[in-house]
Motif scaffolding. Structure first.
Motif, PDB file in Angstrom:
ATOM      1  N   ASP A 144      -1.878  17.944   2.297  1.00 38.14           N
ATOM      2  CA  ASP A 144      -2.238  16.536   2.130  1.00 38.14           C
ATOM      3  C   ASP A 144      -2.571  16.299   0.658  1.00 38.14           C
ATOM      4  O   ASP A 144      -3.568  16.816   0.143  1.00 38.14           O
ATOM      5  N   THR A 145      -1.738  15.523  -0.012  1.00 34.79           N
ATOM      6  CA  THR A 145      -1.948  15.284  -1.442  1.00 34.79           C
ATOM      7  C   THR A 145      -3.152  14.384  -1.704  1.00 34.79           C
ATOM      8  O   THR A 145      -3.708  14.405  -2.801  1.00 34.79           O
ATOM      9  N   ALA A 146      -3.585  13.616  -0.710  1.00 37.88           N
ATOM     10  CA  ALA A 146      -4.737  12.726  -0.899  1.00 37.88           C
ATOM     11  C   ALA A 146      -6.051  13.508  -0.910  1.00 37.88           C
ATOM     12  O   ALA A 146      -6.979  13.157  -1.648  1.00 37.88           O
ATOM     13  N   THR A 147      -6.124  14.570  -0.106  1.00 40.10           N
ATOM     14  CA  THR A 147      -7.353  15.360  -0.041  1.00 40.10           C
ATOM     15  C   THR A 147      -7.219  16.697  -0.760  1.00 40.10           C
ATOM     16  O   THR A 147      -8.183  17.466  -0.809  1.00 40.10           O
ATOM     17  N   SER A 148      -6.014  16.980  -1.267  1.00 46.05           N
ATOM     18  CA  SER A 148      -5.720  18.256  -1.936  1.00 46.05           C
ATOM     19  C   SER A 148      -6.115  19.449  -1.070  1.00 46.05           C
ATOM     20  O   SER A 148      -6.794  20.369  -1.518  1.00 46.05           O
ATOM     21  N   SER A 149      -5.670  19.395   0.197  1.00 46.94           N
ATOM     22  CA  SER A 149      -5.985  20.491   1.112  1.00 46.94           C
ATOM     23  C   SER A 149      -4.869  20.652   2.134  1.00 46.94           C
ATOM     24  O   SER A 149      -4.108  19.726   2.397  1.00 46.94           O
ATOM     25  N   TYR A 150      -4.820  21.856   2.700  1.00 44.87           N
ATOM     26  CA  TYR A 150      -3.851  22.115   3.752  1.00 44.87           C
ATOM     27  C   TYR A 150      -4.375  21.524   5.051  1.00 44.87           C
ATOM     28  O   TYR A 150      -5.584  21.536   5.314  1.00 44.87           O
ATOM     29  N   ILE A 151      -3.444  20.961   5.828  1.00 48.66           N
ATOM     30  CA  ILE A 151      -3.819  20.357   7.106  1.00 48.66           C
ATOM     31  C   ILE A 151      -2.888  20.891   8.192  1.00 48.66           C
ATOM     32  O   ILE A 151      -1.872  21.515   7.903  1.00 48.66           O
ATOM     33  N   THR A 152      -3.241  20.607   9.427  1.00 48.30           N
ATOM     34  CA  THR A 152      -2.437  21.043  10.563  1.00 48.30           C
ATOM     35  C   THR A 152      -1.642  19.866  11.109  1.00 48.30           C
ATOM     36  O   THR A 152      -1.869  18.710  10.727  1.00 48.30           O
ATOM     37  N   LEU A 153      -0.757  20.167  12.032  1.00 47.85           N
ATOM     38  CA  LEU A 153      -0.005  19.120  12.717  1.00 47.85           C
ATOM     39  C   LEU A 153      -0.970  18.209  13.496  1.00 47.85           C
ATOM     40  O   LEU A 153      -0.764  17.000  13.580  1.00 47.85           O
ATOM     41  N   GLY A 154      -2.030  18.787  14.016  1.00 46.35           N
ATOM     42  CA  GLY A 154      -3.063  18.006  14.700  1.00 46.35           C
ATOM     43  C   GLY A 154      -3.730  17.013  13.772  1.00 46.35           C
ATOM     44  O   GLY A 154      -4.075  15.899  14.175  1.00 46.35           O
ATOM     45  N   ASP A 155      -3.913  17.418  12.508  1.00 47.58           N
ATOM     46  CA  ASP A 155      -4.490  16.497  11.522  1.00 47.58           C
ATOM     47  C   ASP A 155      -3.537  15.342  11.228  1.00 47.58           C
ATOM     48  O   ASP A 155      -3.970  14.195  11.067  1.00 47.58           O
ATOM     49  N   VAL A 156      -2.245  15.641  11.158  1.00 47.42           N
ATOM     50  CA  VAL A 156      -1.249  14.581  10.944  1.00 47.42           C
ATOM     51  C   VAL A 156      -1.289  13.628  12.134  1.00 47.42           C
ATOM     52  O   VAL A 156      -1.250  12.403  11.956  1.00 47.42           O
ATOM     53  N   ASP A 159      -5.253   7.127  13.464  1.00 49.24           N
ATOM     54  CA  ASP A 159      -6.127   6.313  12.612  1.00 49.24           C
ATOM     55  C   ASP A 159      -5.358   5.234  11.847  1.00 49.24           C
ATOM     56  O   ASP A 159      -5.909   4.587  10.964  1.00 49.24           O
ATOM     57  N   HIS A 160      -4.075   5.070  12.164  1.00 49.65           N
ATOM     58  CA  HIS A 160      -3.214   4.048  11.553  1.00 49.65           C
ATOM     59  C   HIS A 160      -3.040   4.236  10.048  1.00 49.65           C
ATOM     60  O   HIS A 160      -2.923   3.258   9.296  1.00 49.65           O
ATOM     61  N   VAL A 161      -3.024   5.492   9.608  1.00 49.31           N
ATOM     62  CA  VAL A 161      -2.768   5.789   8.198  1.00 49.31           C
ATOM     63  C   VAL A 161      -1.256   5.819   8.005  1.00 49.31           C
ATOM     64  O   VAL A 161      -0.540   6.511   8.718  1.00 49.31           O
ATOM     65  N   ASP A 162      -0.764   5.045   7.060  1.00 47.20           N
ATOM     66  CA  ASP A 162       0.663   5.012   6.753  1.00 47.20           C
ATOM     67  C   ASP A 162       0.983   6.255   5.933  1.00 47.20           C
ATOM     68  O   ASP A 162       0.445   6.438   4.838  1.00 47.20           O
ATOM     69  N   LEU A 163       1.839   7.128   6.476  1.00 43.77           N
ATOM     70  CA  LEU A 163       2.082   8.395   5.804  1.00 43.77           C
ATOM     71  C   LEU A 163       3.561   8.697   5.674  1.00 43.77           C
ATOM     72  O   LEU A 163       4.405   8.093   6.328  1.00 43.77           O
ATOM     73  N   GLN A 164       3.849   9.658   4.800  1.00 40.77           N
ATOM     74  CA  GLN A 164       5.206  10.121   4.573  1.00 40.77           C
ATOM     75  C   GLN A 164       5.136  11.627   4.372  1.00 40.77           C
ATOM     76  O   GLN A 164       4.311  12.118   3.604  1.00 40.77           O
ATOM     77  N   VAL A 165       6.005  12.355   5.068  1.00 47.52           N
ATOM     78  CA  VAL A 165       6.044  13.805   4.934  1.00 47.52           C
ATOM     79  C   VAL A 165       7.301  14.157   4.139  1.00 47.52           C
ATOM     80  O   VAL A 165       8.403  13.751   4.504  1.00 47.52           O
ATOM     81  N   LEU A 166       7.088  14.901   3.064  1.00 52.76           N
ATOM     82  CA  LEU A 166       8.189  15.300   2.197  1.00 52.76           C
ATOM     83  C   LEU A 166       8.335  16.807   2.206  1.00 52.76           C
ATOM     84  O   LEU A 166       7.331  17.529   2.218  1.00 52.76           O
ATOM     85  N   ASP A 167       9.578  17.270   2.194  1.00 53.02           N
ATOM     86  CA  ASP A 167       9.840  18.688   2.019  1.00 53.02           C
ATOM     87  C   ASP A 167       9.448  19.028   0.582  1.00 53.02           C
ATOM     88  O   ASP A 167       9.942  18.413  -0.367  1.00 53.02           O
ATOM     89  N   VAL A 177       0.859  -1.176   0.000  1.00 53.23           N
ATOM     90  CA  VAL A 177       0.000   0.000   0.000  1.00 53.23           C
ATOM     91  C   VAL A 177       0.896   1.227   0.000  1.00 53.23           C
ATOM     92  O   VAL A 177       1.843   1.312   0.781  1.00 53.23           O
ATOM     93  N   GLU A 178       0.585   2.173  -0.888  1.00 57.95           N
ATOM     94  CA  GLU A 178       1.396   3.383  -0.931  1.00 57.95           C
ATOM     95  C   GLU A 178       1.083   4.252   0.275  1.00 57.95           C
ATOM     96  O   GLU A 178      -0.037   4.285   0.776  1.00 57.95           O
ATOM     97  N   LYS A 179       2.116   4.969   0.704  1.00 63.61           N
ATOM     98  CA  LYS A 179       1.954   5.853   1.842  1.00 63.61           C
ATOM     99  C   LYS A 179       1.240   7.127   1.411  1.00 63.61           C
ATOM    100  O   LYS A 179       1.401   7.589   0.287  1.00 63.61           O
ATOM    101  N   ARG A 180       0.480   7.681   2.334  1.00 60.96           N
ATOM    102  CA  ARG A 180      -0.190   8.959   2.092  1.00 60.96           C
ATOM    103  C   ARG A 180       0.867  10.054   2.176  1.00 60.96           C
ATOM    104  O   ARG A 180       1.563  10.167   3.178  1.00 60.96           O
ATOM    105  N   VAL A 181       0.988  10.851   1.135  1.00 58.77           N
ATOM    106  CA  VAL A 181       2.044  11.852   1.064  1.00 58.77           C
ATOM    107  C   VAL A 181       1.533  13.201   1.546  1.00 58.77           C
ATOM    108  O   VAL A 181       0.506  13.697   1.083  1.00 58.77           O
ATOM    109  N   ILE A 182       2.280  13.746   2.497  1.00 54.34           N
ATOM    110  CA  ILE A 182       2.034  15.083   3.017  1.00 54.34           C
ATOM    111  C   ILE A 182       3.249  15.912   2.621  1.00 54.34           C
ATOM    112  O   ILE A 182       4.384  15.485   2.841  1.00 54.34           O
ATOM    113  N   LYS A 183       3.012  17.073   2.029  1.00 55.42           N
ATOM    114  CA  LYS A 183       4.118  17.943   1.647  1.00 55.42           C
ATOM    115  C   LYS A 183       4.194  19.110   2.627  1.00 55.42           C
ATOM    116  O   LYS A 183       3.165  19.688   2.976  1.00 55.42           O
TER     117      LYS A 183
END
Length: 192
Positions: free
Chosen positions: A18-30, A36-44, A3-9
């Protein structure tokens, strides 16, 4: 199939996208994604460097600063002392294994509660809160026993590594070391 990781830029203005929802999110959302056990990756966003660990550490820092901290002064200073030590590489896997065991214990307790009281999560959460407030010392004793077993596992692992190192290096014939003795050979005097 992986499963691909959810990418956060993360952008230079410190905003997270959040590239999955095409919206800005907060650290609280991360944080919530992690819960919620979502496998994610944060990229600069500029360099494409993986900065997931630093963002997760930032979430932990915020959690530690607000409310009841999980890590005591002693734990934090021990973490710092392990950096640069010979055992540093073993510390991560050791902690990871212990957290897995602790999570399994927690899951077993949840399943036992669900079997006794059903799926009423409000009741279960209230029950666990009351149980923990009354049974704090008993739970601390149980965790103490768990940590004692964990320490035993760590010491056993350390002893095994020492024995393997002795076996590995015994054939090299280091001066002053005899594989049969636990102590180095004493220098021999010239007898004439």
């Amino acid at each position: 199939m992986s499963v691909e990781k959810r990418v956060i830029k993360k952008y230079p203005n410190r905003r997270l996208y959040d590239t999955a929802t095409s919206s800005y999110i907060t650290l609280g959302d991360v944080r919530q994604l992690v819960l919620d056990h979502v496998d994610l990756q944060v990229l600069d966003a500029k360099t494409h460097e993986d900065i997931t660990r630093s963002v997760l550490l930032q979430i932990i820092l915020e959690e530690e600063n607000g409310g009841a901290p999980m890590f005591s002064y002693e734990v934090l200073t021990q973490f710092i002392r392990f950096y640069g030590q010979a055992m540093q590489g073993m510390m991560g896997p050791f902690l990871e294994k212990n957290l897995q065991i602790f999570s399994q214990l927690q899951q077993q307790l949840r399943e036992q509660t669900r079997a006794m009281y059903g799926d009423n999560t409000v009741f279960n959460n209230k029950l666990w809160s009351e149980f923990m407030s009354f049974q704090g010392p008993a739970m601390q004793n149980m965790l103490g026993n768990y940590l004692e077993q964990s320490t035993g596992m760590y010491l056993e692992m350390q002893n095994r590594m020492q024995e393997q190192a002795k076996q590995l290096f015994s054939g090299f014939g280091f001066p002053g070391y005899s594989p049969d003795d636990k102590k180095p050979d004493a220098p021999k005097s010239d007898e004439q």
